[in-house]
Scaffold this active site. Sequence first.
Site, PDB file in Angstrom:
ATOM      1  N   ARG A 139      33.424  15.626 -14.935  1.00  0.00           N
ATOM      2  CA  ARG A 139      34.668  16.690 -15.356  1.00  0.00           C
ATOM      3  C   ARG A 139      35.372  15.364 -16.183  1.00  0.00           C
ATOM      4  O   ARG A 139      35.384  15.427 -17.442  1.00  0.00           O
ATOM      5  CB  ARG A 139      35.415  16.786 -14.178  1.00  0.00           C
ATOM      6  CG  ARG A 139      36.782  17.514 -14.351  1.00  0.00           C
ATOM      7  CD  ARG A 139      37.260  17.849 -13.139  1.00  0.00           C
ATOM      8  NE  ARG A 139      38.059  16.655 -12.355  1.00  0.00           N
ATOM      9  CZ  ARG A 139      38.903  16.953 -11.502  1.00  0.00           C
ATOM     10  NH1 ARG A 139      39.379  18.139 -10.884  1.00  0.00           N
ATOM     11  NH2 ARG A 139      39.626  15.675 -10.941  1.00  0.00           N
ATOM     12  N   MET A 179      57.050  42.630 -10.096  1.00  0.00           N
ATOM     13  CA  MET A 179      57.460  41.267 -10.792  1.00  0.00           C
ATOM     14  C   MET A 179      58.340  40.311  -9.835  1.00  0.00           C
ATOM     15  O   MET A 179      58.281  39.134  -9.715  1.00  0.00           O
ATOM     16  CB  MET A 179      57.953  41.370 -12.221  1.00  0.00           C
ATOM     17  CG  MET A 179      58.247  39.953 -12.769  1.00  0.00           C
ATOM     18  SD  MET A 179      58.910  40.132 -14.647  1.00  0.00           S
ATOM     19  CE  MET A 179      57.740  41.251 -15.612  1.00  0.00           C
ATOM     20  N   TYR A 222      55.192  51.120  -7.906  1.00  0.00           N
ATOM     21  CA  TYR A 222      54.419  51.313  -9.135  1.00  0.00           C
ATOM     22  C   TYR A 222      53.140  52.028  -8.856  1.00  0.00           C
ATOM     23  O   TYR A 222      52.404  51.802  -7.856  1.00  0.00           O
ATOM     24  CB  TYR A 222      54.062  50.209  -9.964  1.00  0.00           C
ATOM     25  CG  TYR A 222      55.180  49.540 -10.739  1.00  0.00           C
ATOM     26  CD1 TYR A 222      55.931  50.328 -11.851  1.00  0.00           C
ATOM     27  CD2 TYR A 222      55.767  48.285 -10.514  1.00  0.00           C
ATOM     28  CE1 TYR A 222      56.866  49.779 -12.536  1.00  0.00           C
ATOM     29  CE2 TYR A 222      56.634  47.743 -11.255  1.00  0.00           C
ATOM     30  CZ  TYR A 222      57.380  48.485 -12.244  1.00  0.00           C
ATOM     31  OH  TYR A 222      58.548  47.918 -13.057  1.00  0.00           O
ATOM     32  N   LYS A 272      51.064  14.882  -9.737  1.00  0.00           N
ATOM     33  CA  LYS A 272      50.897  15.914 -10.754  1.00  0.00           C
ATOM     34  C   LYS A 272      51.381  17.207 -10.589  1.00  0.00           C
ATOM     35  O   LYS A 272      51.772  17.486  -9.304  1.00  0.00           O
ATOM     36  CB  LYS A 272      49.606  15.792 -11.061  1.00  0.00           C
ATOM     37  CG  LYS A 272      48.208  16.148 -10.131  1.00  0.00           C
ATOM     38  CD  LYS A 272      46.967  16.064 -10.344  1.00  0.00           C
ATOM     39  CE  LYS A 272      46.038  16.178  -9.252  1.00  0.00           C
ATOM     40  NZ  LYS A 272      45.005  16.910  -9.553  1.00  0.00           N
TER      41      LYS A 272
HETATM   42  C1  LIG Z   1      41.715  12.227  -9.662  1.00  0.00           C
HETATM   43  C2  LIG Z   1      42.460  12.793  -8.687  1.00  0.00           C
HETATM   44  N1  LIG Z   1      42.745  11.790  -7.488  1.00  0.00           N
HETATM   45  C3  LIG Z   1      43.480  12.266  -6.385  1.00  0.00           C
HETATM   46  C4  LIG Z   1      43.841  13.769  -6.317  1.00  0.00           C
HETATM   47  C5  LIG Z   1      44.646  14.177  -5.040  1.00  0.00           C
HETATM   48  O1  LIG Z   1      43.551  15.158  -4.439  1.00  0.00           O
HETATM   49  P1  LIG Z   1      44.268  15.825  -2.997  1.00  0.00           P
HETATM   50  O2  LIG Z   1      45.509  16.683  -3.323  1.00  0.00           O
HETATM   51  O3  LIG Z   1      42.835  16.615  -2.351  1.00  0.00           O
HETATM   52  O4  LIG Z   1      44.535  14.633  -1.985  1.00  0.00           O
HETATM   53  C6  LIG Z   1      43.507  14.667  -7.439  1.00  0.00           C
HETATM   54  C7  LIG Z   1      43.943  15.925  -7.201  1.00  0.00           C
HETATM   55  O5  LIG Z   1      43.233  16.872  -7.788  1.00  0.00           O
HETATM   56  C8  LIG Z   1      42.839  14.261  -8.428  1.00  0.00           C
HETATM   57  O6  LIG Z   1      42.450  14.858  -9.256  1.00  0.00           O
END
Ligand SMILES: Cc1ncc(COP(=O)(O)O)c(C=O)c1O
Length: 369
Positions: free
Chosen positions: A138, A308, A260, A41
């Site tokens: 969550r 920046m 700055y 992700k």
């Molecule tokens: C549902 C879920 N599974 C797995 C992970 C992977 O976690 P990590 O990066 O701590 O291994 C995450 C990341 O936050 C997550 O939200």
Amino acid sequence: MTDPATGTTARLVVDLSAIAANYRRLGAELGAGVVCAGVLKANGYGLGANRIGRALWDEGCRVFFVAHFEEGQTLREALPGAEIFVLNGAAPKDEAEFATHRLAPTLNSLAEVTAWARLCARLGPHPAALHIDTGMSRLGLPPEELDILAAEPARLGAIDLRLVMSHLACGEERGHPMNARQLAAFEEARARLPAARASLANSSGIFLGPRYHFGLVRPGLALYGGNPFPDQPNPMRATVRIEARLLQVRNVDQGGTVGYGAARILERRTKIATIAIGYADGYRRNLGDRDRVLVAGQSVPVIGRVSMDLVTLDVTGLADGALVPGSWVEIVGPNRTVEDLAAQSGTIDYEILTTLGARLQRHYVTGAA
Ligand SMILES: Cc1ncc(COP(=O)(O)O)c(C=O)c1O
């Protein structure tokens, strides 16, 4: 790779073979038959989901997790044969799009179960994961929705239930009582649901031991070199270097000011080097006058505010020969971890990686380069 003597940027060098080695290292913790997925992700924790996805695929990884539909869609192009789960679930009315791209939503509520079951009634069985909330509060079915589904499993209809999962809140603290509590809640929930592969562990969960592994583990940070237990030696290999070009060197007299706000007034004549990184690249503004970076292998302090696109360094102690315009200054690398930069920035390594600027030149290497 661009000529080391040209350009005015900062770069992020990602070592794909270190990521592959970390995948193998995690696999070594697992018993036979436990699947090691890859969490990609936020564009592979900022490092490039498709490149990393392909490197993991080459190591035998076949299951991947992203947060959003769009992330899944992009990853699908790189990995046509992968099983891709979308953790944030399918927004109402978007379910058909998931089916089109062969993305499996993580069903996070009874309403999402109902919607996906409706799609499966129409189009035939489609894969999904079912997320049970065991303490994060969550996403995932809360206890009252789990009770309903456990009592009426027919609500799953023709869903191809690939995974029942939950997520640890305190996995990085080995002795935290939440771990055992969530494990027990997850085992109990699983037993009340139709049989499916189960998954609880993130990176640190893997190192909590085999009871936490179930059928599939979901590491993210450890693949990228993050420490599963920040208070213990890191078993993972570093995977990134962040480097900035040295642009200019000047001498400023005592009483002169830097940056700055003219916030820094020099107490002595000072040699100042300007480097090409700033808060737009993810180098935090709060590091001004606080951080240290490495020029020609020597640690030097940041002086004045972070701009920046630029940072100024006090390089008074360095010989002019060590200050070559166009050379790279180490922000993260062999001498400094992402974790150190995060601590200095007042945050965690997850946030440092995922907020690296889009304009950092990304280079992918295999082996030490
Ligand atoms: C549902 C879920 N599974 C797995 C992970 C992977 O976690 P990590 O990066 O701590 O291994 C995450 C990341 O936050 C997550 O939200």
